[in-house]
Design a protein around this motif. Structure first.
Motif, short mmCIF file in Angstrom:
data_model
loop_
_atom_site.label_atom_id
_atom_site.label_comp_id
_atom_site.label_asym_id
_atom_site.label_seq_id
_atom_site.Cartn_x
_atom_site.Cartn_y
_atom_site.Cartn_z
N GLU A 420 45.31 98.45 74.51
CA GLU A 420 45.58 97.91 73.18
C GLU A 420 45.31 96.41 73.12
O GLU A 420 44.81 95.88 72.14
CB GLU A 420 47.06 98.20 72.88
CG GLU A 420 47.51 98.00 71.48
CD GLU A 420 48.96 98.44 71.32
OE1 GLU A 420 49.61 97.92 70.41
OE2 GLU A 420 49.43 99.29 72.10
N LEU A 421 45.67 95.71 74.22
CA LEU A 421 45.48 94.26 74.31
C LEU A 421 44.72 93.93 75.58
O LEU A 421 45.12 94.32 76.67
CB LEU A 421 46.85 93.55 74.32
CG LEU A 421 46.84 92.03 74.63
CD1 LEU A 421 46.07 91.27 73.54
CD2 LEU A 421 48.26 91.50 74.75
N LEU A 422 43.63 93.21 75.42
CA LEU A 422 42.86 92.71 76.57
C LEU A 422 43.19 91.24 76.78
O LEU A 422 43.05 90.43 75.85
CB LEU A 422 41.35 92.82 76.30
CG LEU A 422 40.57 94.03 76.79
CD1 LEU A 422 39.10 93.84 76.43
CD2 LEU A 422 40.71 94.23 78.29
N ILE A 423 43.63 90.87 77.98
CA ILE A 423 43.85 89.47 78.33
C ILE A 423 42.86 89.12 79.44
O ILE A 423 42.97 89.61 80.56
CB ILE A 423 45.29 89.22 78.81
CG1 ILE A 423 46.29 89.56 77.70
CG2 ILE A 423 45.46 87.76 79.23
CD1 ILE A 423 47.74 89.38 78.10
N LEU A 424 41.89 88.31 79.09
CA LEU A 424 40.82 87.96 80.03
C LEU A 424 40.92 86.47 80.35
O LEU A 424 40.48 85.62 79.58
CB LEU A 424 39.45 88.30 79.41
CG LEU A 424 39.30 89.74 78.90
CD1 LEU A 424 37.94 89.94 78.24
CD2 LEU A 424 39.50 90.74 80.03
N ASP A 425 41.56 86.17 81.47
CA ASP A 425 41.81 84.80 81.88
C ASP A 425 40.71 84.36 82.84
O ASP A 425 40.66 84.80 83.98
CB ASP A 425 43.19 84.73 82.55
CG ASP A 425 43.59 83.32 82.95
OD1 ASP A 425 42.80 82.38 82.70
OD2 ASP A 425 44.68 83.15 83.51
N GLU A 426 39.81 83.51 82.35
CA GLU A 426 38.65 83.07 83.13
C GLU A 426 37.96 84.26 83.79
O GLU A 426 37.76 84.29 85.01
CB GLU A 426 39.10 82.07 84.22
CG GLU A 426 39.66 80.78 83.66
CD GLU A 426 38.60 79.74 83.35
OE1 GLU A 426 37.40 80.05 83.42
OE2 GLU A 426 38.97 78.62 83.02
N PRO A 427 37.57 85.28 83.02
CA PRO A 427 37.08 86.53 83.62
C PRO A 427 35.75 86.38 84.35
O PRO A 427 35.43 87.21 85.19
CB PRO A 427 36.93 87.46 82.41
CG PRO A 427 36.68 86.55 81.26
CD PRO A 427 37.53 85.34 81.54
N CYS A 428 35.00 85.34 84.02
CA CYS A 428 33.65 85.24 84.58
C CYS A 428 33.55 84.27 85.76
O CYS A 428 32.45 83.94 86.19
CB CYS A 428 32.66 84.85 83.47
SG CYS A 428 32.58 86.10 82.17
#
Length: 488
Positions: A420-428
């Protein structure tokens, strides 16, 4: 008489977990040359750096000729992509939520303690370190424990140590990872100063903002080192043909409430230090947010409240997925609705998990796989493994993969339950430009289906196109909240 090159590599062959990554590689680094080394993830950049520093076994010849006339230490100093540290009892098996645990902070060294020990070991003056700390905006963190630092702050600690040492040859793996814009500029100024004083640099990076002292460029291609021009370094990699995302990710996630997040005047303190101050923020279902702020602005702490990891959540007016924190829901009720990736989660992940186990663990929000998945879960994992090009690595231990491929496996883990919620912390972090573009395109596709997104990123050029709003933190406070208008 010509002076000897500082590094002369001839016919270097090197295996990474029984796979030949460098083959008959040759490289001459002459005095006063500063190099940028790039290449796609898994090409062997880190392996080459470690070989020059004498940290891994290889076949062939690597000759390092230090300058006997130089006042700088005759050392090759290698700075790894991220910082490995131990607690005061010599243990390094931390877990993700531990950084918010008071007991863990009491058994972990402070920044000052770590630097003082480093200075004694190398016979360095602490006053020199203080200048570097000030330049990188790190002075206020001397009394913080290592486990409390964010990824950008860990990177700064690595950089301060390396620049303080001033070795004759300094090799830094991904120097800009996790750093905000101002810190990157300050770091380039420090690179200019250290090279002017005689240190030679090899930077392993795909970034384009570089110090002017770096004037030679090379890439690793099919196991060989190829010198390239500055213009070639600035060019993008060839675009990879886009694949269709797996069908199960095209379904709209079920939203449990109109407001996914609602926080009112949230405050977080550690002793006398206030980390978050009167934070009010509302995220509605389906919104796509960019969370930004300088290193140390409070981003990681804010996210830890949302993911249920921070114990001070209960003392604040915080609603997640329609429920007030502390009204009876467990941390697992929250986590099952969230797909999370962060540098910290990656650091503390189970080192004994294979790629396939790591990806499937995303269904259970566990650090490793500790239960047998059903047929549907196995099938969805297989689709993602194929989508991310990881089929040949699926039974390999995650930590034996090159860092970029580890990140791809983590990205697969993050989205596997179509949260439901995507949290992408510095994903790259750790991905090359091609992988970054590929992943951000995937995020755009996922978010067409109604997924709510919080994306943390410093590099404006490396963001998904779907982002529509931005919240900016500074010194633990909300500096601004704005709509990001599409340019016409």
């Amino acid at each position: 008489m010509m002076s000897q090159p500082i590094v002369n590599i001839a016919n270097l062959n090197l295996k990474y977990h029984n796979k030949l990554v460098l083959q008959d590689l040759n490289w001459v680094i002459n005095r006063k040359e500063n190099w940028l080394l790039r290449g796609i993830s898994g090409s062997g950049k880190t392996s080459l750096a470690k070989a020059i520093a004498g940290l891994v076994r290889f076949q062939g010849d690597i000759e390092v000729n230090f300058d006997p006339q130089s006042s700088l230490p005759p050392l090759v100093h290698y700075v790894a992509n991220w910082y490995q540290f131990k607690d005061l009892e010599g243990q390094s098996n931390f877990y993700y939520q531990q950084r918010y645990n008071k007991q863990a902070t009491e058994t972990t060294a402070t920044v000052k303690f770590e630097l003082e020990n480093y200075g004694k070991k190398h016979q360095l003056q602490f006053s020199e370190a203080e200048k570097l700390l000030a330049a990188l905006g790190f002075s206020d963190l001397l009394d913080s424990t290592l486990i409390q630092l964010s990824s950008g702050e860990h990177k700064k600690l690595q950089l301060v140590s390396a620049l303080w040492l001033k070795p004759q040859l300094l090799i830094i793996d991904q120097p800009y990872n996790g750093l905000d814009k101002l810190s990157r500029h300050k770091l380039n100024d420090l690179f200019e100063a250290i090279t002017a004083a005689g240190t030679q640099l090899i930077l392993i990076s795909n970034d384009k903002e570089l110090p002017s002292a770096v004037h030679r460029f090379a890439a690793i291609k099919t196991g060989k080192l190829v010198e390239i021009s500055a213009d070639e370094h600035l060019q993008e990699y060839d675009k990879e043909e886009a694949k269709s995302i797996p069908d199960f990710l095209t379904e709209t996630p079920v939203s449990s409430a109109e407001n996914i997040i609602r926080m009112v005047n949230v405050n977080i303190s550690y002793g006398e230090k206030q980390v978050l101050k009167d934070i009010s923020w509302e995220v509605k279902a389906g919104e796509k947010w960019l969370l930004q702020g300088p290193n140390g602005s409070g981003k990681s702490t804010l996210l830890s409240l949302i993911t249920g990891d921070h114990p001070q959540a209960y003392a604040n007016d915080l609603h997640l997925f329609g429920n007030k924190r502390g009204s009876g829901e467990s941390i697992w009720d929250i986590k099952k609705r969230i797909g999370l990736i962060s540098p910290e989660l990656h650091w503390y992940f189970d080192p004994l998990a294979t790629v396939r186990q790591s990806i499937i663990s995303g269904f259970f929000d566990s650090s490793g796989l500790f239960r047998e998945p059903d047929y549907t879960k196995k099938t969805q994992a297989a689709e993602l493994i194929s989508y991310f090009g990881l089929t040949e690595y699926q039974d390999v231990l995650l930590n034996q993969l090159p860092l970029g491929k580890q990140r791809l496996a983590f990205l697969a883990r993050t989205i596997i339950k179509n949260p439901e919620l995507l949290i992408l912390d510095e994903p790259c972090q750790g991905l090359d430009q091609q992988q970054t573009q590929y992943f951000n395109k995937l995020v755009d596709e996922l978010c067409q289906n109604g997924t709510t997104l919080i994306y943390v990123g410093h590099f404006e050029s490396q963001l998904p196109a779907c982002i529509e709003k931005r919240i900016l933190l500074e010194n633990g406070e909300v500096k601004s909240v704005e709509n990001i208008l599409e340019s016409v």
